[in-house]
Motif scaffolding. Structure first.
Motif, short mmCIF file in Angstrom:
data_model
loop_
_atom_site.label_atom_id
_atom_site.label_comp_id
_atom_site.label_asym_id
_atom_site.label_seq_id
_atom_site.Cartn_x
_atom_site.Cartn_y
_atom_site.Cartn_z
N TYR A 26 -11.53 31.19 3.74
CA TYR A 26 -11.56 29.87 3.09
C TYR A 26 -12.68 29.82 2.06
O TYR A 26 -12.49 29.36 0.93
N ALA A 27 -13.85 30.34 2.44
CA ALA A 27 -14.99 30.35 1.52
C ALA A 27 -14.72 31.25 0.32
O ALA A 27 -15.03 30.89 -0.83
N ASP A 28 -14.14 32.41 0.56
CA ASP A 28 -13.90 33.36 -0.53
C ASP A 28 -12.91 32.80 -1.55
O ASP A 28 -13.02 33.07 -2.76
N LEU A 31 -14.94 30.62 -3.79
CA LEU A 31 -15.83 31.40 -4.64
C LEU A 31 -15.05 32.17 -5.70
O LEU A 31 -15.49 32.25 -6.86
N ASP A 32 -13.93 32.74 -5.34
CA ASP A 32 -13.13 33.48 -6.31
C ASP A 32 -12.67 32.56 -7.44
O ASP A 32 -12.69 32.93 -8.62
N HIS A 37 -14.07 30.18 -13.61
CA HIS A 37 -14.40 29.05 -14.48
C HIS A 37 -15.83 29.15 -15.03
O HIS A 37 -16.37 28.16 -15.52
N ALA A 38 -16.41 30.33 -14.96
CA ALA A 38 -17.77 30.52 -15.44
C ALA A 38 -17.82 30.57 -16.96
O ALA A 38 -16.86 30.98 -17.63
N ALA A 71 -22.20 30.84 -2.09
CA ALA A 71 -22.43 32.28 -2.26
C ALA A 71 -23.61 32.74 -1.41
O ALA A 71 -23.59 33.82 -0.80
N GLY A 72 -24.66 31.91 -1.36
CA GLY A 72 -25.81 32.26 -0.54
C GLY A 72 -25.47 32.35 0.93
O GLY A 72 -25.91 33.28 1.63
N PHE A 73 -24.68 31.39 1.43
CA PHE A 73 -24.26 31.46 2.83
C PHE A 73 -23.48 32.74 3.09
O PHE A 73 -23.67 33.42 4.11
#
Length: 663
Positions: A26-28, A31-32, A37-38, A71-73
């Motif tokens: 779920y987190a990835d 993040l992906d 969108h950077a 990302a830190g987590f």
């Protein structure tokens, strides 16, 4: 005080036991998507959507800093293994963000106050991931990071709210890397936090009566995470055990505020942060609180995140929008931008715990709502919590929270000042809702249709009465009911609107709570000179339900709304009440059309009215034919005998303004 009600069989939900790999997936996904969108240099992340009230540059900083939290987590929980690309991406963004010549550099702290919020996320994660990010930055970039964060030192413009922790976290990091810092600043901020502490582990978000999700996802989360930063133990001076003890007590209430479907309470500002409401449960696991089992903390966090996941959050494009289950911009604060919702990632804090942490192996423990009915008070907030296992809904009645200063006369914030909030129903929250209390209100309505506001009401009573017929939650307040002619405002931060005030009179309201029902007793104690009772109606509003459409199931005896398998009804028990249903379009975060059942009474100062207010599922809705109230008044004493819809009778003594509350 809490009373656990007897129950027969427990219905245990099955979707709240994600494996750690499912949490990571779920987190990835978030993040992906963020990385796509950077900006060209990676210093900002601009999610699609309308620009926020603070502008494009702030939006991009929020997008970077808030996803940097996640990302830190992710990196810390993996101990850096398999996350090299992720660390490289955010290191590159940091290099760009602090480069004063870069087109996508970060907004500085002395350019916009919002940068002070985001700086805390940057500092917290730079400390948390020190071996994989900070230690691998070049010396020029490290100095630029220090220079970027340095304006926090001595800055006296931080609001005296949860923002205090932003200054503490940033200065703690600066101190650990040889940057400037102020011992006086940190001491002052910690002292402010302690001033905001209330009973039973609750903390007010500032000096107004502000109790909401910030208590958990900010005011309890930061002390624990801060205590684990490099050098924090020395700065803490032995305070951490006390912080953890307060967290432990708060979590005993917090786990009862999660519905059986995982929904958090739909109350308070910043609801677009959604599953950030799971953060205090993970913080409890990190702090190893003694009273709430690890398996229940994990389950509570999982229930909240899974609730939104099952509702399609994020959407197919992997982006978190400004809304609840779907995008609804009105739910956001006026300054919020497309990156703002990513504070939600605090609810994924658990992935910072490595795979060998005992929380992942702990046996799952059901939520309180899954094993029985719950009736308890949150005394600082003036709440009675009523959770019912049969329908899985958690409700509160509210007589002490309004996001207003004690004694002030302002507009009612629909997110704070309503009489009731729940996990299955949401307040109306459009502009009209700020101007006109409707759902979950008791208001004087004049011939022009103006409805009075109750902020800032005075709490009279909040308790659980245990006696014959079972337990009853009791809460009460009195307000200087007032009409308001609103002034234009460019910003909305959660409080009610300001404007020119016209006082109508004193209204006293008592809520008697049992299961899915509230008996709401209301009395106009007095009217201001020149206010004509004959020109007014006392309007009592029930729960608002919202959906694509709803059914009006009203009868002569009651007003009822049916939507999404839920039933909201209200009926008069005392007084000559007339029932109706009001419809509002595009007014609720839970659906495009909302219905509110209402009862309207003639105004007779000194005379009580009573209504039965119910929120449950359609299949459990009662006809309530048996319900009635008998009031016995003996001088200054009033006793209410209620026969509830299930035939149970209870008797309660009411506390009036100026008399000692029965606690």
């Amino acid at each position: 005080m809490t009373v656990q009600q007897p129950t027969t069989s427990a219905h245990i939900a099955t979707g709240f036991d994600w494996t750690r790999d499912e949490w990571l997936a779920y987190a990835d996904r978030l993040l992906d998507t963020a990385r796509t969108h950077a900006s060209p240099g990676g210093g900002r992340i601009h999610f699609p959507g309308a620009e926020g009230g603070y502008g494009h540059a702030v939006d991009g900083l929020e997008g970077f800093a808030r996803t940097f939290l996640l990302a830190g987590f992710r990196i810390a929980g993996a101990r850096g293994e398999g996350t090299e690309d992720l660390a490289d991406f955010y290191r590159r963004g940091i290099v760009t963000g602090v480069d004063p010549e870069a087109e996508d550099r970060w907004v500085r702290l002395d350019e916009h106050a919002q940068a002070k919020v985001e700086a805390a996320s940057l500092a917290l994660v730079l400390d948390m991931t020190r071996p994989w990010i900070w230690d691998r930055l070049d010396e020029v970039t490290r100095q630029r990071v220090i220079d970027y964060l340095a304006p926090v030192v001595g800055d006296a413009t931080y609001p005296k709210t949860n923002w205090l922790w932003f200054r503490v976290v940033v200065q703690t990091f600066l101190r650990s890397v040889g940057g400037p810092w102020s011992a006086d600043d940190i001491a002052d901020d910690l002292a402010l936090h302690d001033v905001l502490v209330r009973d039973d582990g609750w903390i007010s978000d500032g000096f107004e009566r502000s109790y909401d999700h910030y208590v958990g996802w900010a005011l309890h989360t930061y002390p624990v995470l801060w205590s684990r930063m490099q050098g924090a133990e020395e700065l803490a001076g032995g305070r951490t055990p006390g912080d953890i003890a307060r967290l432990d007590r708060f979590l005993q209430d917090a786990v009862t505020l999660v519905g059986a479907d995982g929904s958090p309470l739909v109350q308070g500002r910043s609801l677009i942060y959604r599953f950030a409401a799971a953060a205090p449960f993970w913080v409890g696991a990190i702090a190893e609180v003694p009273s709430v089992p690890l398996g229940q903390l994990r389950r509570a966090a999982n229930a909240v995140v899974a609730h939104f996941g099952e509702a399609g959050v994020p959407g197919e494009d992997g982006v978190l929008t400004m809304g609840w289950h779907h995008e609804w911009r009105e739910l956001a604060q006026s300054y919020s931008g497309p990156g703002s919702p990513y504070w939600a990632v605090k609810g994924l804090l658990g992935i910072a715990l490595p795979a060998d942490h005992p929380v992942w192996a702990a046996d799952s423990v059901p939520l309180p709502i899954e094993t029985g009915d719950e009736l308890r008070t949150v005394r600082p907030a003036g709440w009675v919590i009523s959770g019912t296992q049969s329908d899985g809904i958690v409700r509160i009645v509210n007589h002490g929270t309004d996001h207003a200063a004690d004694g002030s006369l302002v507009g009612d914030s629909p997110l704070y000042a309503r009489i009731g909030y729940a996990t299955a129903a949401g307040p109306l929250a459009n502009q009209r809702a700020f101007e006109e209390p409707l759902e979950q209100s008791v208001a004087l309505v004049d011939a022009a249709g103006r409805a009075t506001h109750r902020a800032a009401m005075d709490l009279i009573d909040v308790r659980v009465q245990v006696g014959e017929g079972g337990s009853v939650g009791i809460a009460a307040s009195v307000s200087r009911a007032h009409w308001i002619d609103p002034r234009p405002s460019a910003q909305r931060h959660g409080s009610g609107i300001d404007g020119d005030i016209e006082i109508a009179g004193l209204i006293e309201v008592h809520s008697l709570v049992r299961g899915p029902w509230e008996v709401r007793l209301a009395r106009v104690d007095s009217l201001e000179p020149g206010v004509d009772a004959a020109s007014l109606r006392l309007r009592v509003g029930g729960w608002a339900l919202a959906a694509a459409s709803f059914d009006d199931a009203s009868t002569d005896a009651a007003a009822s709304v049916l939507a999404k398998g839920l039933s909201s009804s209200i009926r008069p028990l005392l007084g000559d009440g007339e029932t109706s249903v009001a419809t509002r379009e595009d007014a609720s975060p839970l659906g495009p059309v909302a219905g509110v059942p209402l009862v309207s009474f003639p105004v007779e100062p000194g005379t009580w009215s009573a209504t039965l207010v119910e929120l449950t599922t359609e299949d459990l809705a009662s006809s309530a034919d048996a319900a009635h109230v008998v009031l016995d008044e003996d001088g200054d004493q009033t006793t209410a005998t209620v026969t509830w819809p299930d035939g149970t009778a209870t008797t309660s003594r009411l506390a009036h303004p100026g008399s000692p509350a029965n606690r």
